[in-house]
Design a protein around this motif. Sequence first.
Motif, mmCIF file in Angstrom:
data_model
loop_
_atom_site.group_PDB
_atom_site.id
_atom_site.type_symbol
_atom_site.label_atom_id
_atom_site.label_comp_id
_atom_site.label_asym_id
_atom_site.label_seq_id
_atom_site.Cartn_x
_atom_site.Cartn_y
_atom_site.Cartn_z
ATOM 1 N N TYR A 1 11.453 47.136 -23.072
ATOM 2 C CA TYR A 1 11.639 46.655 -24.440
ATOM 3 C C TYR A 1 10.320 46.648 -25.193
ATOM 4 O O TYR A 1 9.264 46.457 -24.601
ATOM 5 N N ASN A 2 10.415 46.846 -26.476
ATOM 6 C CA ASN A 2 9.272 46.716 -27.361
ATOM 7 C C ASN A 2 9.650 45.697 -28.418
ATOM 8 O O ASN A 2 10.737 45.734 -28.969
ATOM 9 N N CYS A 3 8.741 44.786 -28.684
ATOM 10 C CA CYS A 3 8.987 43.742 -29.665
ATOM 11 C C CYS A 3 7.937 43.876 -30.769
ATOM 12 O O CYS A 3 6.773 44.127 -30.490
ATOM 13 N N ASP A 4 8.375 43.727 -32.012
ATOM 14 C CA ASP A 4 7.452 43.823 -33.132
ATOM 15 C C ASP A 4 7.771 42.716 -34.116
ATOM 16 O O ASP A 4 8.907 42.248 -34.203
ATOM 17 N N PHE B 1 9.417 37.795 -39.134
ATOM 18 C CA PHE B 1 10.629 38.498 -38.708
ATOM 19 C C PHE B 1 10.337 39.190 -37.386
ATOM 20 O O PHE B 1 9.377 39.946 -37.270
ATOM 21 N N GLU B 2 11.139 38.921 -36.350
ATOM 22 C CA GLU B 2 10.963 39.502 -35.014
ATOM 23 C C GLU B 2 12.143 40.407 -34.693
ATOM 24 O O GLU B 2 13.287 40.073 -34.985
ATOM 25 N N MET B 3 11.829 41.565 -34.069
ATOM 26 C CA MET B 3 12.886 42.489 -33.669
ATOM 27 C C MET B 3 12.500 43.132 -32.343
ATOM 28 O O MET B 3 11.337 43.479 -32.134
ATOM 29 N N CYS B 4 13.459 43.288 -31.438
ATOM 30 C CA CYS B 4 13.215 43.911 -30.136
ATOM 31 C C CYS B 4 14.212 45.041 -29.916
ATOM 32 O O CYS B 4 15.384 44.930 -30.260
ATOM 33 N N CYS B 5 13.725 46.118 -29.282
ATOM 34 C CA CYS B 5 14.560 47.282 -29.017
ATOM 35 C C CYS B 5 14.173 47.850 -27.658
ATOM 36 O O CYS B 5 13.000 47.873 -27.297
ATOM 37 N N SER B 6 15.158 48.316 -26.902
ATOM 38 C CA SER B 6 14.868 48.919 -25.601
ATOM 39 C C SER B 6 14.621 50.409 -25.763
ATOM 40 O O SER B 6 14.963 51.009 -26.784
ATOM 41 N N SER C 1 19.236 40.741 -30.894
ATOM 42 C CA SER C 1 19.460 40.112 -32.188
ATOM 43 C C SER C 1 18.122 39.771 -32.826
ATOM 44 O O SER C 1 17.180 39.361 -32.158
ATOM 45 N N SER C 2 18.047 39.961 -34.144
ATOM 46 C CA SER C 2 16.797 39.684 -34.840
ATOM 47 C C SER C 2 16.616 38.187 -35.049
ATOM 48 O O SER C 2 17.567 37.415 -35.014
ATOM 49 N N MET C 3 15.354 37.787 -35.278
ATOM 50 C CA MET C 3 15.038 36.372 -35.409
ATOM 51 C C MET C 3 14.063 36.172 -36.565
ATOM 52 O O MET C 3 13.148 36.966 -36.764
ATOM 53 N N LEU C 4 14.282 35.119 -37.330
ATOM 54 C CA LEU C 4 13.371 34.699 -38.391
ATOM 55 C C LEU C 4 12.700 33.400 -37.965
ATOM 56 O O LEU C 4 13.358 32.500 -37.434
ATOM 57 N N ILE C 5 11.403 33.294 -38.195
ATOM 58 C CA ILE C 5 10.663 32.069 -37.863
ATOM 59 C C ILE C 5 10.094 31.528 -39.169
ATOM 60 O O ILE C 5 9.250 32.158 -39.800
ATOM 61 N N GLY D 1 24.688 37.731 -34.820
ATOM 62 C CA GLY D 1 23.897 37.461 -33.627
ATOM 63 C C GLY D 1 22.463 37.034 -33.939
ATOM 64 O O GLY D 1 21.755 36.559 -33.054
ATOM 65 N N GLY D 2 22.023 37.214 -35.167
ATOM 66 C CA GLY D 2 20.653 36.846 -35.534
ATOM 67 C C GLY D 2 20.495 35.334 -35.575
ATOM 68 O O GLY D 2 21.459 34.601 -35.751
ATOM 69 N N TRP D 3 19.267 34.848 -35.403
ATOM 70 C CA TRP D 3 19.046 33.416 -35.463
ATOM 71 C C TRP D 3 17.728 33.086 -36.149
ATOM 72 O O TRP D 3 16.878 33.947 -36.323
ATOM 73 N N ALA D 4 17.605 31.837 -36.540
ATOM 74 C CA ALA D 4 16.418 31.370 -37.250
ATOM 75 C C ALA D 4 15.829 30.168 -36.504
ATOM 76 O O ALA D 4 16.568 29.368 -35.938
#
Length: 165
Positions: A86-89, A126-131, A138-142, A159-162
Amino acid sequence: MQKRLFGFTMKELRRLAYQLAVRNGCDHPFNEQTEIAGEDWVQSFMKRHPELSLRKPEATSGARAIGLRSSSRALLFNLTTGERIYNCDETGITVIPKQYSRITANRGQRQVGVLTSAERGNTVTFEMCCSAAGNFMSSMLIFPRQKKKQEFKLGLPPGGWAEAN
């Protein structure tokens, strides 16, 4: 050489041209004392080879260069599967825009205002991960707050969450 991250400077190219001319026994007008081809030779050489250009290189660390090799990638993918890599950005999104879209106004009006906050604004992460196989988490907002609010979840993809920081 460029593919191996070792390009020639103009001086190195001129010196190499001289050495090749001497080694191959070619007649040449190059300077025997400095053992280097002239600058006019370089200009003619570049004209004869339009596929070449002078470029400013970017610094690349040795570790990164080794990681770019296809043999290293092949070894890594043979040891693991794409579903496990996975890569997370992350990126920051400002809540107060710096530019505004054009708005309609009366003709001849010199100054048109828009209401904005006097605050500098906070940045939402904003966080996003992809294999490697193309599967997305699911994307995430902080949000930069102490307490999480239900309104943070409005408009998120399924599926996204904050979270609050």
